[in-house]
Design a protein around this motif. Structure first.
Motif, PDB file in Angstrom:
ATOM      1  N   ARG A   4      67.220  80.943  26.470  1.00  0.00           N
ATOM      2  CA  ARG A   4      67.088  79.690  27.205  1.00  0.00           C
ATOM      3  C   ARG A   4      68.173  79.654  28.279  1.00  0.00           C
ATOM      4  NH1 ARG A   4      67.485  73.754  24.272  1.00  0.00           N
ATOM      5  NH2 ARG A   4      67.204  72.453  26.153  1.00  0.00           N
ATOM      6  N   ALA A   5      67.809  79.263  29.485  1.00  0.00           N
ATOM      7  CA  ALA A   5      68.715  79.368  30.634  1.00  0.00           C
ATOM      8  C   ALA A   5      70.068  78.724  30.377  1.00  0.00           C
ATOM      9  CB  ALA A   5      68.052  78.752  31.869  1.00  0.00           C
ATOM     10  N   THR A  10      74.836  85.569  31.690  1.00  0.00           N
ATOM     11  CA  THR A  10      74.297  86.474  32.702  1.00  0.00           C
ATOM     12  C   THR A  10      75.276  87.563  33.127  1.00  0.00           C
ATOM     13  OG1 THR A  10      75.002  84.954  34.464  1.00  0.00           O
ATOM     14  CG2 THR A  10      72.752  84.701  33.605  1.00  0.00           C
ATOM     15  N   SER A  11      76.516  87.473  32.696  1.00  0.00           N
ATOM     16  CA  SER A  11      77.520  88.471  33.063  1.00  0.00           C
ATOM     17  C   SER A  11      77.459  89.663  32.112  1.00  0.00           C
ATOM     18  CB  SER A  11      78.917  87.853  33.029  1.00  0.00           C
ATOM     19  OG  SER A  11      79.910  88.863  33.069  1.00  0.00           O
ATOM     20  N   THR A  12      77.127  90.832  32.663  1.00  0.00           N
ATOM     21  CA  THR A  12      77.110  92.047  31.839  1.00  0.00           C
ATOM     22  C   THR A  12      78.504  92.328  31.284  1.00  0.00           C
ATOM     23  OG1 THR A  12      75.332  92.956  33.201  1.00  0.00           O
ATOM     24  CG2 THR A  12      76.523  94.502  31.808  1.00  0.00           C
ATOM     25  N   LYS A  13      79.529  92.058  32.073  1.00  0.00           N
ATOM     26  CA  LYS A  13      80.910  92.269  31.611  1.00  0.00           C
ATOM     27  C   LYS A  13      81.197  91.418  30.379  1.00  0.00           C
ATOM     28  CE  LYS A  13      85.755  91.907  33.044  1.00  0.00           C
ATOM     29  NZ  LYS A  13      86.692  91.547  34.144  1.00  0.00           N
ATOM     30  N   TYR A 129      75.868  79.742  17.734  1.00  0.00           N
ATOM     31  CA  TYR A 129      76.250  81.152  17.556  1.00  0.00           C
ATOM     32  C   TYR A 129      76.257  81.845  18.912  1.00  0.00           C
ATOM     33  CZ  TYR A 129      71.266  82.065  18.246  1.00  0.00           C
ATOM     34  OH  TYR A 129      69.999  82.122  18.780  1.00  0.00           O
ATOM     35  N   SER A 130      76.774  83.066  18.930  1.00  0.00           N
ATOM     36  CA  SER A 130      76.697  83.910  20.122  1.00  0.00           C
ATOM     37  C   SER A 130      76.172  85.274  19.692  1.00  0.00           C
ATOM     38  CB  SER A 130      78.067  84.058  20.788  1.00  0.00           C
ATOM     39  OG  SER A 130      79.042  84.531  19.870  1.00  0.00           O
ATOM     40  N   LYS A 211      73.567  85.507  24.627  1.00  0.00           N
ATOM     41  CA  LYS A 211      73.661  84.061  24.744  1.00  0.00           C
ATOM     42  C   LYS A 211      74.883  83.532  24.003  1.00  0.00           C
ATOM     43  CE  LYS A 211      70.341  82.000  22.343  1.00  0.00           C
ATOM     44  NZ  LYS A 211      69.001  81.796  21.745  1.00  0.00           N
ATOM     45  N   TYR A 212      75.351  82.396  24.464  1.00  0.00           N
ATOM     46  CA  TYR A 212      76.320  81.574  23.741  1.00  0.00           C
ATOM     47  C   TYR A 212      75.638  80.237  23.529  1.00  0.00           C
ATOM     48  CZ  TYR A 212      80.331  84.696  24.310  1.00  0.00           C
ATOM     49  OH  TYR A 212      81.205  85.760  24.231  1.00  0.00           O
ATOM     50  N   LYS A 213      75.111  80.025  22.335  1.00  0.00           N
ATOM     51  CA  LYS A 213      74.471  78.753  22.015  1.00  0.00           C
ATOM     52  C   LYS A 213      75.544  77.860  21.409  1.00  0.00           C
ATOM     53  CE  LYS A 213      70.807  76.570  19.313  1.00  0.00           C
ATOM     54  NZ  LYS A 213      71.752  75.676  18.611  1.00  0.00           N
ATOM     55  N   MET A 214      76.164  77.052  22.257  1.00  0.00           N
ATOM     56  CA  MET A 214      77.312  76.248  21.859  1.00  0.00           C
ATOM     57  C   MET A 214      77.163  74.795  22.284  1.00  0.00           C
ATOM     58  SD  MET A 214      79.428  78.175  20.176  1.00  0.00           S
ATOM     59  CE  MET A 214      79.306  79.921  19.745  1.00  0.00           C
TER      60      MET A 214
END
Length: 259
Positions: A4-5, A10-13, A129-130, A211-214
């Motif tokens: 989910r946006a 979006t950062s590969t790093k 979670y992430s 994702k970081y679902k926080m």
């Protein structure tokens, strides 16, 4: 993985950093076999070699791991390669998936939502979670008599042990810290026997997402309620979760303000 946006990283790093900080990943394969399950998964630790942080790069990095030959998943992998008559270091025909989960995750009770719950009651529990999910091709080193396999496994177990000894245990030998355990501390013959009982797995990262679902989907008031709720628990996990919810909330608010 559902990205989910509002939760997607979006950062590969940043995704690489999550892997490096949480190297235990779950590798999943789907391999036809008469003796083993079609879908199998195993927890194994990985070494990440970064090639490019460009999200458009065809190959972004390589994950290196190993697995016991007695593992049913390894048996299915070897069976597939042998059936195809492939050499000792060959790529699986099937794509593989590796899933990494961040160290801190926690259940979110609706009681934390101090804005929406009193107003409408339209709240349900969830889990914060992430995670990072990788897809790619796996090259397998499975012939214990092959010099190529021996060389790969020697480098792999050395690099993995040093990563875990220094980054996880803090055994750097500096500033009063203990020295790390080294593969050379064990008898050479013992290590050679161990190597013959494992396979090497080298996964080329062709696609990565995470994702970081926080609680970013929640209102500012509810996010503040989640932070206070975690702070009231006063455990290491809860306090780190509070910090992550705060951090990710600031990122959301800054992005919204810049539009």
């Amino acid at each position: 993985m559902y990205l989910r946006a509002i939760h997607a990283e979006t950062s590969t790093k940043a995704l690489f950093e999550l892997i490096q900080n949480n190297p235990l990943g779950v590798i999943t394969t789907a391999i036809p076999s008469s003796a083993h399950h079609f879908i199998q998964s195993s927890h194994i630790p990985w070494v990440l070699d970064v090639i490019s942080e460009d999200p458009d790069a065809p190959v972004k990095g390589v994950l290196r791991g190993h697995m016991a030959k007695q593992n049913p998943q390894a048996k299915a992998i070897i069976e597939s390669l042998n059936t195809a008559g492939l050499p000792s270091a060959s790529s699986l025909q099937q794509e593989v998936q590796i899933l990494f989960t961040g160290q801190y995750h926690h259940y979110i009770t609706p009681k934390f939502y101090t804005e929406t719950k009193p107003d409408t009651g339209k709240v349900v529990p969830t889990w914060n979670y992430s995670a990072v999910q990788v897809h790619g091709k796996a090259k397998i080193y499975h012939d214990g008599a092959s010099p190529e396999t021996s060389e790969y496994l020697s480098k792999q177990i050395h690099d993995l042990s040093q990563l875990c000894e220094t980054s996880i245990m803090g055994y750097t030998g500096q500033n009063g810290a203990k020295d790390s355990w080294k593969v050379s501390d064990a008898p050479d013959r013992y290590i050679e026997i161990m190597k013959k009982n494992i396979i090497g797995i080298e996964v080329t990262i062709e696609d990565i997402g995470g994702k970081y679902k926080m609680s970013q989907e929640s209102s500012k008031g509810d996010r503040e309620g989640v932070i206070r709720g975690f702070e009231s628990i006063d455990s290491d996990v809860a306090l780190n979760m509070a910090a992550l919810v705060l951090e990710r909330g600031k990122i959301k608010d800054a992005a919204k303000a810049s539009r």
